[in-house]
Design an enzyme around this catalytic site. Structure first.
Site, mmCIF file in Angstrom:
data_model
loop_
_atom_site.group_PDB
_atom_site.id
_atom_site.type_symbol
_atom_site.label_atom_id
_atom_site.label_comp_id
_atom_site.label_asym_id
_atom_site.label_seq_id
_atom_site.Cartn_x
_atom_site.Cartn_y
_atom_site.Cartn_z
ATOM 1 N N GLY A 46 62.636 59.332 32.578
ATOM 2 C CA GLY A 46 61.499 58.874 31.797
ATOM 3 C C GLY A 46 60.794 60.059 31.174
ATOM 4 N N GLN A 51 53.808 64.397 27.429
ATOM 5 C CA GLN A 51 54.665 65.442 27.974
ATOM 6 C C GLN A 51 55.321 66.289 26.880
ATOM 7 O OE1 GLN A 51 56.740 62.598 30.848
ATOM 8 N NE2 GLN A 51 56.781 64.555 31.945
ATOM 9 N N CYS A 94 58.828 65.281 38.445
ATOM 10 C CA CYS A 94 58.264 65.144 37.111
ATOM 11 C C CYS A 94 58.796 66.269 36.243
ATOM 12 C CB CYS A 94 56.730 65.198 37.188
ATOM 13 S SG CYS A 94 55.921 65.024 35.591
ATOM 14 N N LEU A 95 59.220 65.943 35.036
ATOM 15 C CA LEU A 95 59.731 66.957 34.128
ATOM 16 C C LEU A 95 58.673 67.983 33.759
ATOM 17 C CD1 LEU A 95 61.892 64.718 31.751
ATOM 18 C CD2 LEU A 95 62.675 66.181 33.629
ATOM 19 N N HIS A 136 55.159 55.710 36.810
ATOM 20 C CA HIS A 136 55.013 57.158 36.688
ATOM 21 C C HIS A 136 54.693 57.529 35.238
ATOM 22 C CE1 HIS A 136 56.168 61.405 37.760
ATOM 23 N NE2 HIS A 136 56.350 61.439 36.446
ATOM 24 N N GLU A 137 55.440 56.973 34.302
ATOM 25 C CA GLU A 137 55.216 57.282 32.889
ATOM 26 C C GLU A 137 53.887 56.706 32.408
ATOM 27 O OE1 GLU A 137 57.037 59.591 31.773
ATOM 28 O OE2 GLU A 137 58.485 59.396 33.395
ATOM 29 N N HIS A 140 51.070 58.991 33.051
ATOM 30 C CA HIS A 140 50.931 60.073 32.067
ATOM 31 C C HIS A 140 50.055 59.643 30.883
ATOM 32 C CE1 HIS A 140 53.425 63.287 33.585
ATOM 33 N NE2 HIS A 140 54.463 62.480 33.759
#
Length: 163
Positions: A46, A51, A94-95, A136-137, A140
């Protein structure tokens, strides 16, 4: 398409509430395509607008591609309508915070509404990995990272390890 730079925590944009997408334009379509390229290259499941510095309420996800079957979804202006009372703790990555796993408790099921690139509205119940990724997304878009879901002691420990 292009692979975009992924912002790393503690970049202030990762703590900022995102604006709704007012209109689906060619610019939005290109952003989404680039976000998919970036997510797959990372490799993640994701990726949310903030991000990559796009402060808009949209994210891309694919819960199954690492198992060999792609199921890409783009969610524009998503809203979580409901969630289950049942919750489970799992380690999340997380990226934007590479190399740090955080134990996060989330509902096991959600119902989410979003708009796709054609302007069509969808409502879907999700569970398992799909529900976790979407939550999670979605965080953000509200200026939250997985650190924000931890108690103070656990957060301090993981922040120190990251920095």
């Amino acid at each position: 398409m292009a692979v975009l730079e992924i912002l790393l925590w503690p970049d202030a944009r990762l703590s900022t509430l995102c604006a709704p997408v007012d209109q689906i334009t060619d610019t939005i379509r290109k952003l989404v395509a680039d976000m998919f390229d970036t997510m797959y290259a990372a490799p993640g499941r994701g990726l949310a607008g903030p991000q990559v510095g796009a402060m808009l309420r949209l994210f891309v996800m694919d819960a199954t591609w690492k198992e060999g079957v792609k199921s890409p979804l783009v969610m524009i202006n998503p809203e979580i309508l409901s969630h289950s009372d049942e919750r489970v703790e799992m380690d999340e990555v997380c990226l934007s915070i590479p190399g740090v796993e955080a134990p996060v408790t989330r509902p096991t099921r959600i119902t989410i509404r979003w708009v796709d690139l054609d302007g069509e509205t969808h409502v879907r119940e999700m569970d398992g990995a799909e529900a976790r990724i979407a939550q999670h997304e979605f965080d953000h878009l509200n200026g939250r990272v997985h650190f924000d879901r931890l108690d103070a002691k656990a957060r301090a420990h993981l922040e120190a390890a990251y920095q």
